[in-house]
Design a protein around this motif. Structure first.
Motif, PDB file in Angstrom:
ATOM      1  N   UNK A  83     -14.912  -3.926  -4.066  1.00 38.71           N
ATOM      2  CA  UNK A  83     -14.449  -3.102  -5.132  1.00 38.71           C
ATOM      3  C   UNK A  83     -14.020  -1.433  -4.748  1.00 38.71           C
ATOM      4  N   UNK A  84     -14.156  -1.176  -3.536  1.00 36.75           N
ATOM      5  CA  UNK A  84     -13.715   0.232  -2.946  1.00 36.75           C
ATOM      6  C   UNK A  84     -12.356   0.008  -2.630  1.00 36.75           C
ATOM      7  N   UNK A  85     -11.607   1.048  -3.620  1.00 39.60           N
ATOM      8  CA  UNK A  85     -10.068   1.173  -3.578  1.00 39.60           C
ATOM      9  C   UNK A  85      -9.472   1.662  -2.077  1.00 39.60           C
ATOM     10  N   UNK A  86     -10.313   2.277  -1.387  1.00 42.83           N
ATOM     11  CA  UNK A  86      -9.928   2.757  -0.049  1.00 42.83           C
ATOM     12  C   UNK A  86     -10.078   1.441   0.648  1.00 42.83           C
ATOM     13  N   UNK A  87     -10.962   0.348   0.697  1.00 46.00           N
ATOM     14  CA  UNK A  87     -11.214  -0.483   1.557  1.00 46.00           C
ATOM     15  C   UNK A  87     -10.046  -1.548   1.219  1.00 46.00           C
ATOM     16  N   UNK A  88      -9.890  -1.774  -0.180  1.00 44.97           N
ATOM     17  CA  UNK A  88      -8.710  -2.507  -0.442  1.00 44.97           C
ATOM     18  C   UNK A  88      -7.231  -1.950  -0.013  1.00 44.97           C
ATOM     19  N   UNK A  89      -7.061  -1.012  -0.011  1.00 48.31           N
ATOM     20  CA  UNK A  89      -5.848  -0.258   0.660  1.00 48.31           C
ATOM     21  C   UNK A  89      -5.953  -0.541   2.022  1.00 48.31           C
ATOM     22  N   UNK A  90      -7.023  -0.713   2.792  1.00 46.64           N
ATOM     23  CA  UNK A  90      -6.967  -0.912   4.048  1.00 46.64           C
ATOM     24  C   UNK A  90      -6.584  -2.239   4.324  1.00 46.64           C
ATOM     25  N   UNK A  91      -7.363  -3.336   3.506  1.00 45.42           N
ATOM     26  CA  UNK A  91      -7.181  -4.599   3.391  1.00 45.42           C
ATOM     27  C   UNK A  91      -5.325  -4.931   3.270  1.00 45.42           C
ATOM     28  N   UNK A  92      -4.873  -4.174   2.279  1.00 37.44           N
ATOM     29  CA  UNK A  92      -3.246  -4.240   2.014  1.00 37.44           C
ATOM     30  C   UNK A  92      -2.387  -4.021   3.310  1.00 37.44           C
ATOM     31  N   UNK A  93      -3.186  -3.133   4.082  1.00 33.36           N
ATOM     32  CA  UNK A  93      -2.281  -2.553   5.136  1.00 33.36           C
ATOM     33  C   UNK A  93      -2.360  -3.690   6.288  1.00 33.36           C
ATOM     34  N   UNK A  94      -3.624  -4.401   6.301  1.00 34.90           N
ATOM     35  CA  UNK A  94      -3.757  -5.525   7.472  1.00 34.90           C
ATOM     36  C   UNK A  94      -2.823  -6.772   6.881  1.00 34.90           C
ATOM     37  N   UNK A  95      -2.820  -7.007   5.515  1.00 39.52           N
ATOM     38  CA  UNK A  95      -1.935  -7.982   5.133  1.00 39.52           C
ATOM     39  C   UNK A  95      -0.452  -7.801   5.325  1.00 39.52           C
TER      40      UNK A  95
END
Length: 170
Positions: A97-109
């Motif tokens: 749920x952490x938006x910063x972690x989701x942004x990091x995951x999006x960078x990985x994707x």
């Protein structure tokens, strides 16, 4: 037959992460409320041994994970010689749920799948799932015989870094 479980070590982590890095799909097994397993194939990215996938917020898969976070995963590749290499793992799934972690995951994707980064997880209709492995069993098949080894990650480890000990998300 008893399976020996060994604490994971750096060499095993490097080999497992290399396999995870080389693949795009995993098979995810979750527990349904009626006791029957539900198994589906989903796309994923990994950060070290951590696995991330996106699922529809209204999916049965997410409801099952929320009811029982224990999951099983299989990842398989095939070498040029026809020898199979893969792994199975048991772990716990949680929603990110952490938006910063989701942004990091999006960078990985985006880095891993530049041709399909339009599917980076975002929006109200998507849930991002993190699977923290607890037990990993890499398997090599050579000459028609499987050669598994089982490693324990340990209960309560929420974030397992890559082989260099550093998370690549931040």
């Amino acid at each position: 037959m008893t399976t020996d479980i060994t604490p994971i070590h750096g060499g095993a982590v490097a080999a497992i992460v290399a396999l995870m890095d080389s693949q795009r799909l995993l098979t995810l097994g979750v527990n349904r409320p009626d006791g029957w397993p539900q198994v589906t194939t989903v796309g994923y990215v990994n950060d070290g041994l951590n696995l991330y996938m996106s699922v529809a917020r209204d999916s049965q898969k997410l409801a099952n994970i929320q009811a029982d976070p224990r999951v099983s995963i299989a990842i398989r590749s095939e070498a040029d010689r026809g020898d199979a290499v893969g792994l199975s793992l048991a772990g716990r799934a949680t929603e990110v749920r952490d938006p910063d972690l989701i942004a990091g995951i999006n960078r990985l994707v985006a880095a891993r799948y530049p041709d399909v980064n339009v599917y980076c997880p975002s929006g109200e209709s998507v849930a991002v799932i993190h699977v923290a492995p607890l037990i990993i069993a890499p398997v090599a098949v050579a000459d028609g015989r499987s050669r598994p080894q089982t490693f324990s990650i340990g209960e309560g480890i929420g974030d397992v870094a890559g082989p260099d000990g550093v998370s690549r998300l931040f």
